[in-house]
Scaffold this active site. Structure first.
Site, PDB file in Angstrom:
ATOM      1  N   HIS A   1      -1.674  -7.764   2.404  1.00 31.29           N
ATOM      2  CA  HIS A   1      -1.623  -8.330   3.749  1.00 31.29           C
ATOM      3  C   HIS A   1      -2.691  -7.774   4.688  1.00 31.29           C
ATOM      4  O   HIS A   1      -2.778  -8.191   5.832  1.00 31.29           O
ATOM      5  CB  HIS A   1      -0.227  -8.156   4.362  1.00 31.29           C
TER       6      HIS A   1
ATOM      7  N   GLY B   1       0.801  -1.210   0.000  1.00 33.94           N
ATOM      8  CA  GLY B   1       0.000   0.000   0.000  1.00 33.94           C
ATOM      9  C   GLY B   1       0.840   1.268   0.000  1.00 33.94           C
ATOM     10  O   GLY B   1       0.477   2.262  -0.629  1.00 33.94           O
ATOM     11  N   THR B   2       1.968   1.254   0.709  1.00 32.27           N
ATOM     12  CA  THR B   2       2.813   2.445   0.766  1.00 32.27           C
ATOM     13  C   THR B   2       3.336   2.817  -0.611  1.00 32.27           C
ATOM     14  O   THR B   2       3.300   3.987  -1.011  1.00 32.27           O
ATOM     15  CB  THR B   2       3.982   2.221   1.738  1.00 32.27           C
TER      16      THR B   2
ATOM     17  N   SER C   1      -3.868  -3.258  -0.483  1.00 35.15           N
ATOM     18  CA  SER C   1      -2.711  -3.992   0.034  1.00 35.15           C
ATOM     19  C   SER C   1      -3.086  -5.431   0.312  1.00 35.15           C
ATOM     20  O   SER C   1      -4.148  -5.711   0.889  1.00 35.15           O
ATOM     21  CB  SER C   1      -2.200  -3.328   1.318  1.00 35.15           C
TER      22      SER C   1
ATOM     23  N   CYS D   1       2.279   1.506  12.002  1.00 36.61           N
ATOM     24  CA  CYS D   1       3.524   2.122  11.548  1.00 36.61           C
ATOM     25  C   CYS D   1       4.113   3.065  12.585  1.00 36.61           C
ATOM     26  O   CYS D   1       5.279   3.411  12.527  1.00 36.61           O
ATOM     27  CB  CYS D   1       3.283   2.875  10.247  1.00 36.61           C
TER      28      CYS D   1
ATOM     29  N   THR E   1      11.073  -6.997 -12.056  1.00 31.91           N
ATOM     30  CA  THR E   1      10.415  -8.298 -12.196  1.00 31.91           C
ATOM     31  C   THR E   1       9.399  -8.484 -11.067  1.00 31.91           C
ATOM     32  O   THR E   1       9.716  -8.305  -9.897  1.00 31.91           O
ATOM     33  CB  THR E   1      11.449  -9.428 -12.160  1.00 31.91           C
TER      34      THR E   1
ATOM     35  N   GLN F   1      -7.554  -0.102   4.138  1.00 32.46           N
ATOM     36  CA  GLN F   1      -8.335  -0.669   5.235  1.00 32.46           C
ATOM     37  C   GLN F   1      -9.741  -1.082   4.818  1.00 32.46           C
ATOM     38  O   GLN F   1     -10.430  -1.776   5.554  1.00 32.46           O
ATOM     39  CB  GLN F   1      -8.418   0.338   6.389  1.00 32.46           C
TER      40      GLN F   1
END
Length: 396
Positions: free
Chosen positions: A199, A70-71, A197, A335, A235, A177
């Site tokens: 995860h 996501g970042t 994202s 974070c 890649t 989220q």
């Protein structure tokens, strides 16, 4: 007993995603850019994952650009638009953005760009009128978080993005989220860029995606071989992407049933803790992420940096105490949860510096049960009664 209530930080990788990753590692290990059979097997697996992730938000597969998470997706959205301009322009974000948006905006500011940070009310909500009034002739990008990770508030993204669309201004939303927990349809939602994202929805760490509206131009951040429609060279991490794809597909299949279940558990936790005057709910209870519960710990002391030995109960205090009881929660965003500094999100919502170090977040997931909720409530009651006996249970 071990109870994990930090699903907004990360989710356990589901077995089906692990199976897809193992298959990619053992059967589809070729380079997807290669023309031979090994490469084409990998390319087929890559495009299957692209279709799976695209289906989660009802996007065209070719509008999905895979990233490392996501970042990177947020940074690509913001910097990809900014680099279209030779001279600094004006962008708008909210005052409650994740650092993945707030930090690149700060960097642009250092390069001469003007950045407007929209205020929020005490529930963490942005009012569309504030966005309307913040627009300028040189506004080129608006980036507003969809669901705030720290306090759970959902923003009126449809109304906000419609304002941007009416002025032909690019609109990005960090939906990390929200994706997999609430339905998203980019064919109806007037957004140009949207970050997700892996995860956060039971896929592996190390994979994410940026939805790019067809026809929108971005400048890539990485120079290289031109993978991902020349927007993200390198890649592709096929095992992680394959797991991401399967997780996205299953999230879409389960979203109605699982969202309803999470809302019931979320409301149960709020209700069972409502009698504790030392816990004040944060965020918007009515427009909220379905799996998200958050509080500010009210303490009679005034110093913001004292902890248990002097009676000051911060968010980190309760995180540590619950961890000793086998329960995992967080204080603020994952974070930033290791830092004992006032939360920028709570400060933006009007909390004092004393209170802004006292936020906690409990987020629920696929493995959360009613028994987990009830046991957590008992643990919190006991901890607060021990550490704050004069105020914790005054309503019992």
């Amino acid at each position: 007993m071990q109870i994990y209530l930090d699903y907004s930080a990360t989710t356990p990788t589901r077995p089906e995603a692990i199976d897809a990753m193992q298959k990619a590692l053992t059967q589809y290990w070729g380079n997807p850019s290669s023309l031979h059979e090994w490469g084409q097997r990998a390319a087929t697996a890559l495009e299957l994952a692209r279709m799976q992730v695209a289906s989660l938000i009802n996007a065209l597969p070719e509008s999905i650009i895979f990233t490392s998470g996501g970042t990177e997706a947020d940074n690509l959205a913001i910097m990809g638009i900014a680099r279209l301009y030779t001279n600094p322009q004006h962008i708008i974000i909210s005052s409650v953005e994740h650092s993945a948006v707030a930090e690149p905006a700060r960097q642009l500011e250092q390069w001469g760009w003007e950045v407007t940070r929209l205020p929020v009310d005490k529930l963490g909500r942005i009012h569309p009128l504030d966005l309307q009034e913040a627009l300028r002739s040189n506004t080129v990008l608006i980036s507003i978080v969809y669901g705030q990770s720290e306090v759970g508030t959902l923003q009126p993204i449809e109304a906000l993005s419609q304002i941007a669309r009416s002025r032909n201004i690019v609109f990005h939303t960090d939906a990390v989220q929200v994706a997999g927990k609430l339905p998203i349809d980019v064919q109806k939602l007037p957004v140009d860029l949207l970050s997700v994202s892996s995860h956060k929805l039971y896929g592996p760490q190390g994979a994410g995606a940026l939805y790019v509206r067809p026809g929108l131009e971005l400048v890539p951040m990485l120079g290289g071989g031109g993978q991902e429609l020349k927007l993200r060279s390198g890649t592709q991490a096929l095992p992680a992407i394959a797991g991401f794809g399967v997780a996205a597909e299953l999230a879409l299949q389960e979203i109605d049933r699982e969202t309803a279940r999470l809302i019931e558990l979320r409301d149960r936790l709020f209700e069972k803790l409502a009698h504790l005057p030392s816990l004040v709910p944060t965020g918007d209870r009515s427009s909220r992420l379905p799996h998200h519960v958050s509080f500010c710990i009210v303490s009679p002391n005034s110093s913001p940096y004292q902890e248990i030995n002097t009676g000051r109960i911060t968010g980190k205090t309760l995180v540590r105490q619950l961890n000793l009881a086998g329960i995992g929660i967080s204080s603020g965003s994952a974070c930033n949860s290791g830092k004992l500094t006032p939360s920028p999100v709570l400060l933006a919502m009007g909390y004092s510096e004393n209170d802004a170090v006292c936020g906690i977040r409990l987020t629920l997931g696929r493995e959360t049960t009613e028994a987990d909720i009830d046991w957590t409530v008992i643990a919190i009651e006991q901890i607060l009664e021990r550490l704050m006996p004069k105020v914790a249970l005054s309503r019992l």
